[in-house]
Design a protein around this motif. Structure first.
Motif, PDB file in Angstrom:
ATOM      1  N   SER A 114     -29.902 -47.863  26.007  1.00 60.84           N
ATOM      2  CA  SER A 114     -30.603 -46.579  26.079  1.00 60.84           C
ATOM      3  C   SER A 114     -31.374 -46.266  24.801  1.00 60.84           C
ATOM      4  CB  SER A 114     -29.604 -45.455  26.371  1.00 60.84           C
ATOM      5  OG  SER A 114     -28.617 -45.384  25.368  1.00 60.84           O
TER       6      SER A 114
ATOM      7  N   PHE B 246     -28.589 -52.934  29.693  1.00 53.92           N
ATOM      8  CA  PHE B 246     -29.493 -51.830  29.376  1.00 53.92           C
ATOM      9  C   PHE B 246     -29.051 -51.149  28.097  1.00 53.92           C
ATOM     10  CE2 PHE B 246     -30.822 -47.377  29.593  1.00 53.92           C
ATOM     11  CZ  PHE B 246     -32.185 -47.536  29.822  1.00 53.92           C
TER      12      PHE B 246
ATOM     13  N   ARG C 182     -32.541 -60.059  34.791  1.00 54.16           N
ATOM     14  CA  ARG C 182     -33.346 -58.902  34.403  1.00 54.16           C
ATOM     15  C   ARG C 182     -34.683 -59.054  35.105  1.00 54.16           C
ATOM     16  NH1 ARG C 182     -34.202 -56.839  28.159  1.00 54.16           N
ATOM     17  NH2 ARG C 182     -35.929 -55.361  28.501  1.00 54.16           N
TER      18      ARG C 182
ATOM     19  N   TYR D 293     -33.902 -48.966  35.802  1.00 56.71           N
ATOM     20  CA  TYR D 293     -34.730 -48.065  35.010  1.00 56.71           C
ATOM     21  C   TYR D 293     -36.043 -47.800  35.743  1.00 56.71           C
ATOM     22  CZ  TYR D 293     -37.754 -46.245  31.338  1.00 56.71           C
ATOM     23  OH  TYR D 293     -38.633 -45.478  30.621  1.00 56.71           O
TER      24      TYR D 293
ATOM     25  N   VAL E 124     -32.672 -43.771  34.292  1.00 55.46           N
ATOM     26  CA  VAL E 124     -31.944 -44.992  34.585  1.00 55.46           C
ATOM     27  C   VAL E 124     -30.713 -44.662  35.424  1.00 55.46           C
ATOM     28  CG1 VAL E 124     -30.581 -44.945  32.444  1.00 55.46           C
ATOM     29  CG2 VAL E 124     -30.942 -47.112  33.645  1.00 55.46           C
TER      30      VAL E 124
ATOM     31  N   ALA F 153     -28.150 -51.629  35.953  1.00 51.99           N
ATOM     32  CA  ALA F 153     -28.925 -50.465  35.527  1.00 51.99           C
ATOM     33  C   ALA F 153     -30.343 -50.597  36.076  1.00 51.99           C
ATOM     34  CB  ALA F 153     -28.949 -50.370  34.010  1.00 51.99           C
TER      35      ALA F 153
ATOM     36  N   PHE G 115     -31.549 -54.282  35.203  1.00 51.68           N
ATOM     37  CA  PHE G 115     -30.706 -55.045  34.283  1.00 51.68           C
ATOM     38  C   PHE G 115     -29.376 -55.306  34.987  1.00 51.68           C
ATOM     39  CE2 PHE G 115     -33.579 -52.446  31.898  1.00 51.68           C
ATOM     40  CZ  PHE G 115     -33.874 -53.110  30.714  1.00 51.68           C
TER      41      PHE G 115
ATOM     42  N   TYR H 239     -35.047 -46.743  24.900  1.00 53.36           N
ATOM     43  CA  TYR H 239     -35.817 -45.894  25.817  1.00 53.36           C
ATOM     44  C   TYR H 239     -35.598 -44.440  25.424  1.00 53.36           C
ATOM     45  CZ  TYR H 239     -36.060 -50.198  28.549  1.00 53.36           C
ATOM     46  OH  TYR H 239     -36.278 -51.497  28.953  1.00 53.36           O
TER      47      TYR H 239
END
Length: 216
Positions: free
Chosen positions: A204, A202, A75, A93, A100, A91, A84, A207
């Motif tokens: 979601s 990741f 990460r 972001y 993302v 992923a 990630f 976020y």
């Protein structure tokens, strides 16, 4: 600017991952090989780590980055992005747009910039040369230059500064073939950190309102 950010992230991944998985064969002078082997042996004993580093694109102000690595999982936070990778799904972001991008992690797609293949890239993709010894405060550093032998690589060469006292990487400078030069300096290094596998996936829910772009 967006392309530069992504490029910077991948370059950082390449060298940070080198800490945990590097292997060295004699592809340079004896002194540089010995230094790289000692550095490699030090980091191969570490199962996971967290690193805080600064990076300075040539002609720009210093910026901060942070990476956590556990085996092939990582990460990375830098350049307004957070990447990630749980070993299967990657992923990326982008904070500025709250977006993302999801994609299957393909180790063959990134060549020598792929952290899960850095073992092969480092072993076959560079030749080494000892440059010099230098002083930095109370530290004595050996400077080794790695020159890429891969014609398709984005990297031309990497200069690594290794602390003589403990074989730890102090800093490195990456020279890209497009002329960009970025200097990275390790500010803090924590070995064998206790981190769950879920940290590299990741989520979601963390976020709110994030736009998910599924590229799979």
């Amino acid at each position: 600017m967006k392309n530069w950010k992504i490029s910077a992230c991948w370059l950082a991944i390449m060298v940070i991952s080198l800490l945990g998985t590097a292997d060295v064969q004699a592809q340079g002078d004896k002194k540089s090989t010995a230094i790289l082997e000692a550095m490699s042996n030090k980091y191969q004993k570490i199962k996971s780590f967290k690193a805080v580093f600064s990076y300075i694109p040539e002609g720009q102000k210093p910026l901060k980055g942070e990476a956590t690595v556990k085996g092939t999982k990582f990460r990375l936070k830098m350049a307004g992005q957070e990447i990630f990778n749980d070993g299967k799904l990657m992923a990326t972001y982008i904070k500025e747009t709250n977006e993302v991008n999801l994609q299957d992690f393909d180790p063959t797609a990134t060549g020598d910039l792929d952290p899960t293949k850095i073992y092969t890239a480092y072993k076959k993709g560079f030749k080494y040369a000892y440059l010099k010894e230098k002083k930095e405060g109370n530290k004595t550093l050996d400077v080794v230059e790695l020159t890429s032998t891969n014609k398709t690589s984005q990297v031309n060469k990497v200069q690594i500064e290794v602390n003589k006292a403990d074989n730890a990487i102090s800093s490195w400078k990456i020279f890209q073939k497009n002329g960009q030069v970025v200097t990275y300096k390790v500010e803090q290094f924590l070995p064998d950190v206790n981190v769950a596998d879920s940290f590299f996936a990741f989520n979601s829910k963390m976020y709110p309102g994030v736009e998910v772009v599924d590229l799979r």
